[in-house]
Design a protein around this motif. Structure first.
Motif, PDB file in Angstrom:
ATOM      1  N   ARG A   1       0.828  -1.215   0.000  1.00 62.43           N
ATOM      2  CA  ARG A   1       0.000   0.000   0.000  1.00 62.43           C
ATOM      3  C   ARG A   1       0.859   1.261   0.000  1.00 62.43           C
ATOM      4  O   ARG A   1       0.462   2.278  -0.563  1.00 62.43           O
ATOM      5  CB  ARG A   1      -0.961  -0.039   1.184  1.00 62.43           C
ATOM      6  CG  ARG A   1      -1.964  -1.169   1.054  1.00 62.43           C
ATOM      7  CD  ARG A   1      -3.153  -1.040   1.963  1.00 62.43           C
ATOM      8  NE  ARG A   1      -4.020  -2.197   1.760  1.00 62.43           N
ATOM      9  CZ  ARG A   1      -4.873  -2.323   0.743  1.00 62.43           C
ATOM     10  NH1 ARG A   1      -4.983  -1.353  -0.144  1.00 62.43           N
ATOM     11  NH2 ARG A   1      -5.619  -3.403   0.624  1.00 62.43           N
TER      12      ARG A   1
ATOM     13  N   ASP B   1       0.723   4.237  -2.929  1.00 62.97           N
ATOM     14  CA  ASP B   1       0.582   5.664  -2.648  1.00 62.97           C
ATOM     15  C   ASP B   1       1.803   6.474  -3.080  1.00 62.97           C
ATOM     16  O   ASP B   1       1.937   7.644  -2.726  1.00 62.97           O
ATOM     17  CB  ASP B   1       0.326   5.875  -1.150  1.00 62.97           C
ATOM     18  CG  ASP B   1      -1.148   5.770  -0.788  1.00 62.97           C
ATOM     19  OD1 ASP B   1      -1.986   6.086  -1.657  1.00 62.97           O
ATOM     20  OD2 ASP B   1      -1.468   5.373   0.340  1.00 62.97           O
TER      21      ASP B   1
ATOM     22  N   ASP C   1      -8.759  -5.773   3.459  1.00 61.65           N
ATOM     23  CA  ASP C   1      -9.437  -5.403   2.222  1.00 61.65           C
ATOM     24  C   ASP C   1     -10.550  -6.428   1.999  1.00 61.65           C
ATOM     25  O   ASP C   1     -10.300  -7.539   1.524  1.00 61.65           O
ATOM     26  CB  ASP C   1      -8.437  -5.411   1.063  1.00 61.65           C
ATOM     27  CG  ASP C   1      -9.039  -4.880  -0.233  1.00 61.65           C
ATOM     28  OD1 ASP C   1     -10.250  -5.081  -0.449  1.00 61.65           O
ATOM     29  OD2 ASP C   1      -8.297  -4.288  -1.034  1.00 61.65           O
TER      30      ASP C   1
ATOM     31  N   ARG D   1     -15.232  -3.439   7.108  1.00 56.37           N
ATOM     32  CA  ARG D   1     -15.042  -2.354   6.139  1.00 56.37           C
ATOM     33  C   ARG D   1     -14.692  -1.040   6.837  1.00 56.37           C
ATOM     34  O   ARG D   1     -14.076  -0.157   6.235  1.00 56.37           O
ATOM     35  CB  ARG D   1     -16.303  -2.181   5.294  1.00 56.37           C
ATOM     36  CG  ARG D   1     -16.491  -3.269   4.252  1.00 56.37           C
ATOM     37  CD  ARG D   1     -17.663  -3.010   3.346  1.00 56.37           C
ATOM     38  NE  ARG D   1     -17.887  -4.112   2.434  1.00 56.37           N
ATOM     39  CZ  ARG D   1     -17.213  -4.322   1.314  1.00 56.37           C
ATOM     40  NH1 ARG D   1     -16.274  -3.457   0.964  1.00 56.37           N
ATOM     41  NH2 ARG D   1     -17.477  -5.367   0.551  1.00 56.37           N
TER      42      ARG D   1
ATOM     43  N   ASP E   1     -10.579   0.288   7.132  1.00 56.75           N
ATOM     44  CA  ASP E   1     -10.116   0.385   5.744  1.00 56.75           C
ATOM     45  C   ASP E   1      -8.591   0.357   5.704  1.00 56.75           C
ATOM     46  O   ASP E   1      -7.931   1.262   6.225  1.00 56.75           O
ATOM     47  CB  ASP E   1     -10.638   1.691   5.141  1.00 56.75           C
ATOM     48  CG  ASP E   1     -10.321   1.824   3.665  1.00 56.75           C
ATOM     49  OD1 ASP E   1      -9.428   1.092   3.174  1.00 56.75           O
ATOM     50  OD2 ASP E   1     -10.929   2.677   3.002  1.00 56.75           O
TER      51      ASP E   1
ATOM     52  N   ARG F   1      -6.518   1.026   3.427  1.00 52.62           N
ATOM     53  CA  ARG F   1      -5.891   2.162   2.737  1.00 52.62           C
ATOM     54  C   ARG F   1      -5.719   3.334   3.692  1.00 52.62           C
ATOM     55  O   ARG F   1      -4.671   4.002   3.700  1.00 52.62           O
ATOM     56  CB  ARG F   1      -6.756   2.569   1.535  1.00 52.62           C
ATOM     57  CG  ARG F   1      -6.872   1.493   0.469  1.00 52.62           C
ATOM     58  CD  ARG F   1      -7.939   1.836  -0.537  1.00 52.62           C
ATOM     59  NE  ARG F   1      -9.268   1.941   0.100  1.00 52.62           N
ATOM     60  CZ  ARG F   1     -10.368   2.293  -0.542  1.00 52.62           C
ATOM     61  NH1 ARG F   1     -10.315   2.597  -1.827  1.00 52.62           N
ATOM     62  NH2 ARG F   1     -11.524   2.334   0.096  1.00 52.62           N
ATOM     63  N   ARG F   2      -6.728   3.602   4.490  1.00 55.73           N
ATOM     64  CA  ARG F   2      -6.627   4.693   5.463  1.00 55.73           C
ATOM     65  C   ARG F   2      -5.603   4.360   6.542  1.00 55.73           C
ATOM     66  O   ARG F   2      -4.857   5.226   7.006  1.00 55.73           O
ATOM     67  CB  ARG F   2      -7.998   4.951   6.099  1.00 55.73           C
ATOM     68  CG  ARG F   2      -9.071   5.358   5.096  1.00 55.73           C
ATOM     69  CD  ARG F   2     -10.400   5.582   5.798  1.00 55.73           C
ATOM     70  NE  ARG F   2     -10.339   6.786   6.617  1.00 55.73           N
ATOM     71  CZ  ARG F   2     -10.974   6.932   7.768  1.00 55.73           C
ATOM     72  NH1 ARG F   2     -11.665   5.934   8.267  1.00 55.73           N
ATOM     73  NH2 ARG F   2     -10.903   8.049   8.434  1.00 55.73           N
TER      74      ARG F   2
ATOM     75  N   ARG G   1      -2.121   4.919   5.241  1.00 54.43           N
ATOM     76  CA  ARG G   1      -1.801   6.344   5.151  1.00 54.43           C
ATOM     77  C   ARG G   1      -1.486   6.941   6.518  1.00 54.43           C
ATOM     78  O   ARG G   1      -0.653   7.841   6.629  1.00 54.43           O
ATOM     79  CB  ARG G   1      -2.933   7.091   4.461  1.00 54.43           C
ATOM     80  CG  ARG G   1      -3.001   6.733   2.990  1.00 54.43           C
ATOM     81  CD  ARG G   1      -3.951   7.587   2.200  1.00 54.43           C
ATOM     82  NE  ARG G   1      -3.908   7.204   0.801  1.00 54.43           N
ATOM     83  CZ  ARG G   1      -4.628   7.792  -0.155  1.00 54.43           C
ATOM     84  NH1 ARG G   1      -5.441   8.792   0.162  1.00 54.43           N
ATOM     85  NH2 ARG G   1      -4.529   7.375  -1.402  1.00 54.43           N
TER      86      ARG G   1
ATOM     87  N   PHE H   1      -1.778  12.421  -1.924  1.00 53.46           N
ATOM     88  CA  PHE H   1      -2.638  11.252  -1.918  1.00 53.46           C
ATOM     89  C   PHE H   1      -3.928  11.523  -2.677  1.00 53.46           C
ATOM     90  O   PHE H   1      -4.511  12.601  -2.568  1.00 53.46           O
ATOM     91  CB  PHE H   1      -3.016  10.859  -0.485  1.00 53.46           C
ATOM     92  CG  PHE H   1      -1.870  10.346   0.336  1.00 53.46           C
ATOM     93  CD1 PHE H   1      -0.873   9.586  -0.229  1.00 53.46           C
ATOM     94  CD2 PHE H   1      -1.808  10.617   1.688  1.00 53.46           C
ATOM     95  CE1 PHE H   1       0.173   9.097   0.524  1.00 53.46           C
ATOM     96  CE2 PHE H   1      -0.771  10.137   2.462  1.00 53.46           C
ATOM     97  CZ  PHE H   1       0.226   9.379   1.873  1.00 53.46           C
TER      98      PHE H   1
ATOM     99  N   PRO I   1      -7.853  11.188  -2.857  1.00 54.64           N
ATOM    100  CA  PRO I   1      -8.818  11.120  -1.740  1.00 54.64           C
ATOM    101  C   PRO I   1      -9.416   9.732  -1.603  1.00 54.64           C
ATOM    102  O   PRO I   1      -9.615   9.012  -2.571  1.00 54.64           O
ATOM    103  CB  PRO I   1      -9.880  12.152  -2.148  1.00 54.64           C
ATOM    104  CG  PRO I   1      -9.756  12.276  -3.630  1.00 54.64           C
ATOM    105  CD  PRO I   1      -8.306  12.064  -3.937  1.00 54.64           C
ATOM    106  N   LEU I   2      -9.685   9.350  -0.352  1.00 54.68           N
ATOM    107  CA  LEU I   2     -10.329   8.080  -0.053  1.00 54.68           C
ATOM    108  C   LEU I   2     -11.677   8.345   0.600  1.00 54.68           C
ATOM    109  O   LEU I   2     -11.854   9.350   1.295  1.00 54.68           O
ATOM    110  CB  LEU I   2      -9.475   7.254   0.905  1.00 54.68           C
ATOM    111  CG  LEU I   2      -8.139   6.737   0.384  1.00 54.68           C
ATOM    112  CD1 LEU I   2      -7.383   6.052   1.508  1.00 54.68           C
ATOM    113  CD2 LEU I   2      -8.343   5.781  -0.770  1.00 54.68           C
ATOM    114  N   PRO I   3     -12.633   7.423   0.428  1.00 55.83           N
ATOM    115  CA  PRO I   3     -13.910   7.575   1.145  1.00 55.83           C
ATOM    116  C   PRO I   3     -13.682   7.422   2.636  1.00 55.83           C
ATOM    117  O   PRO I   3     -12.803   6.678   3.079  1.00 55.83           O
ATOM    118  CB  PRO I   3     -14.772   6.441   0.594  1.00 55.83           C
ATOM    119  CG  PRO I   3     -13.793   5.436   0.084  1.00 55.83           C
ATOM    120  CD  PRO I   3     -12.610   6.225  -0.417  1.00 55.83           C
TER     121      PRO I   3
END
Length: 414
Positions: free
Chosen positions: A39, A43, A188, A364, A367, A369-370, A373, A390, A392-394
Motif C-alpha cells: 500500500r 501511494d 481489504d 469495512r 479500511d 488504505r486509510r 496512510r 494522496f 482522496p479516499l472515502p
C-alpha cells in the motif's frame, strides 16, 4: 532465493521506507508488513523489505507485489557466525538509501539488526509492535538478549502498536508515551472475498460440521487446548471435523496429542497459501490463543461473515468481536470454556451465524488504505520527509467502541 532488487520511480526528497524482518517465514505479522509495503508503493512511496534470512518454500509467506524491492541478507544454510555479520553488512548498505528504518516486529534478530543499522547511519528507527512485549520477551527472547531488546525499544524514535492493549507494555518497558501510537490492522474485504472464491487444496467433509483453526503451530496459539476440547465434544456425541491449518515447531506434539486422544476427526494439513478459500467454507472459526495482539484471522473471519469463537486473551480480540456482539468470547486457557462454546454452536448454529452477519460491515470500517496512510503520516513526521499527494479516499466507519470517539483507523497517541 536470490536478491530481488526492483527500481521504483520517485521524486527527489520523497519519503523512502525500509522494513526489516528476521525471516520470510509465514506468520500474521509478516503478512501485515507485506500488505503495508504494497500500500505504501501504491501511494507513491518507495518501499523496501529486507529479510535477514530466507526460508524454505514450504514455510515462506507470499512476498509483496512486484513494485516492492525485496532483499535477502543471507541464506539460512550458512552458519550463524557467518550469516548474521553478512546479513547486517548488506542491511546497512541497503539502509543508506532510505529515510527511515522500520522493524516489522517488537522482538527478534530483525529488531536488533534494524536498530543497529539505523544507529550506524544516523537514520530514524521505528518499531511496529504486533504483540505484547512482556509476553514476547518471556516466550521467545533468550534471557541474555532481553535487556538489549528493552534498550532498543527505549531508544526507538517511535513505536506503532496494532492494538491499544499493547501500549501499556511498551511504555512500561521504557518507550516514552508520546512516542507510542496506535494504528489498528485492517483488511481489504473485497480482495479477501475474491480470494475466498478460489479453489482450496484442503477441503472439508461435507457430511459433518467443519471447525477451522489457523495459525503457526506454536504454544501461544493454544491448539492443544482446542484439540482436547474438540475430542471431548465429539465423545459427548457432537460430531464435527476439526482442521488446524498452519506449520510450526509444535507439529510433533500436536500429532502425538491427537493420537493420545484418539481424535481421528482432527486434521493438520500444514501450511496453506490461501487460507481464505478454506475459511469462507468453514462452519466455525476457533481462535484458542493463550496470547494475541490484534488477531488477523479473526478480522478475516468477520470480513467473510464466518461464525467465531475466540478466547478473551487480549484487548484486540475484544475490540474485533465488539465484546461478544460479533462472536463468542470465552475464558483463555480453559478446555471447559472451549468445549462449552463448541457444544453450543454444534447444537444450534443460528446465534453465532446471526452475530457474524454484522462482521463485513465492521471490517469495512477498518479500511486498510486509510490505515496505511496513517502509518505513512507517522513515518513522514519521524523522518521529516514529505509525502506524495494522496488521492482522496472515502471516509471509513468509526468503531462505536472507540473510547475517545476518534476513528481508530486514524491512530492515536498513547
Amino acid at each position: 532465493m536470490p536478491l530481488v532488487p526492483r527500481s521504483v520511480p520517485r521524486r527527489r526528497g520523497d519519503l523512502r521506507v525500509l522494513f526489516v524482518q528476521g525471516h520470510l517465514r509465514e506468520n500474521g505479522g509478516l503478512r501485515v508488513v507485506n500488505a503495508l509495503a504494497d500500500r505504501f508503493v501504491a501511494d507513491g512511496v518507495r518501499t523496501t523489505l529486507f529479510a535477514l534470512e530466507d526460508v524454505g518454500p514450504d514455510e515462506q509467506v507470499g512476498l509483496p507485489g512486484a513494485a516492492v524491492a525485496v532483499h535477502l541478507g543471507a541464506s539460512a544454510s550458512l552458519p550463524a557466525a557467518r550469516r548474521l555479520p553478512l546479513a547486517l553488512a548488506r542491511l546497512v548498505d541497503v539502509a543508506r538509501d532510505h529515510d527511515v528504518v522500520v522493524s516489522g516486529s517488537e522482538i527478534g534478530h530483525g529488531l536488533l539488526a534494524a536498530s543497529l543499522a539505523a544507529r550506524t547511519l544516523g537514520k530514524p528507527f521505528v518499531v511496529l509492535a504486533q504483540g505484547d512485549l512482556d509476553a514476547a520477551l518471556e516466550a521467545w527472547v533468550p534471557p541474555k538478549l532481553r535487556a538489549v531488546t528493552r534498550r532498543v525499544h527505549r531508544r526507538a524514535d517511535a513505536a506503532v502498536a496494532v492494538s491499544p492493549g499493547l501500549v501499556p507494555g511498551l511504555v512500561a518497558n521504557g518507550i516514552p508515551a508520546d512516542r507510542v501510537h496506535v494504528v489498528l490492522n485492517g483488511v481489504d474485504v473485497d480482495a479477501l472475498t475474491e480470494r475466498a472464491t478460489e479453489p482450496s487444496p484442503v477441503t472439508f467433509d461435507a457430511d459433518r460440521p467443519s471447525v477451522l483453526a489457523v495459525g503457526r503451530l506454536t504454544t501461544h496459539k493454544g491448539f492443544d487446548l482446542l484439540l482436547r476440547a474438540s475430542a471431548r465434544v465429539r465423545a459427548a456425541g457432537h460430531d464435527h471435523e476439526l482442521v488446524v491449518v498452519g506449520e510450526g515447531p509444535d507439529r510433533g506434539a500436536l500429532e502425538a496429542l491427537r493420537t493420545e486422544l484418539g481424535a481421528d476427526h482432527v486434521r493438520l494439513p500444514g501450511f496453506v497459501e490461501n487460507p481464505a478459500a478454506l475459511l469462507a467454507r468453514a462452519d466455525l472459526l476457533v481462535s484458542s490463543s493463550r496470547t494475541e495482539a490484534m488477531p488477523l484471522t479473526l478480522l478475516e473471519a468477520l470480513a467473510l461473515a464466518v461464525p467465531v469463537v475466540a478466547t478473551d486473551c487480549c484487548e484486540g480480540s475484544r475490540l474485533l468481536l465488539d465484546d461478544g456482539r460479533h462472536g463468542a468470547l470465552v475464558a483463555p486457557e480453559s478446555v471447559d470454556a472451549l468445549a462449552d462454546a463448541l457444544t453450543a454452536h454444534l447444537t444450534d448454529q443460528r446465534p453465532l451465524r446471526h452475530a457474524a452477519a454484522g462482521g463485513p460491515s465492521f471490517a469495512r470500517g477498518l479500511d486498510p488504505r486509510r490505515l496505511a496512510r496513517r502509518h505513512l503520516e507517522l513515518l513522514s513526521a519521524v523522518a521529516r520527509r514529505p509525502l506524495p499527494s494522496f488521492a482522496p479516499l472515502p471516509l471509513g466507519t468509526a468503531d462505536p467502541r472507540t473510547r475517545s470517539g476518534q476513528d481508530p483507523t486514524l491512530g492515536t497517541n498513547a
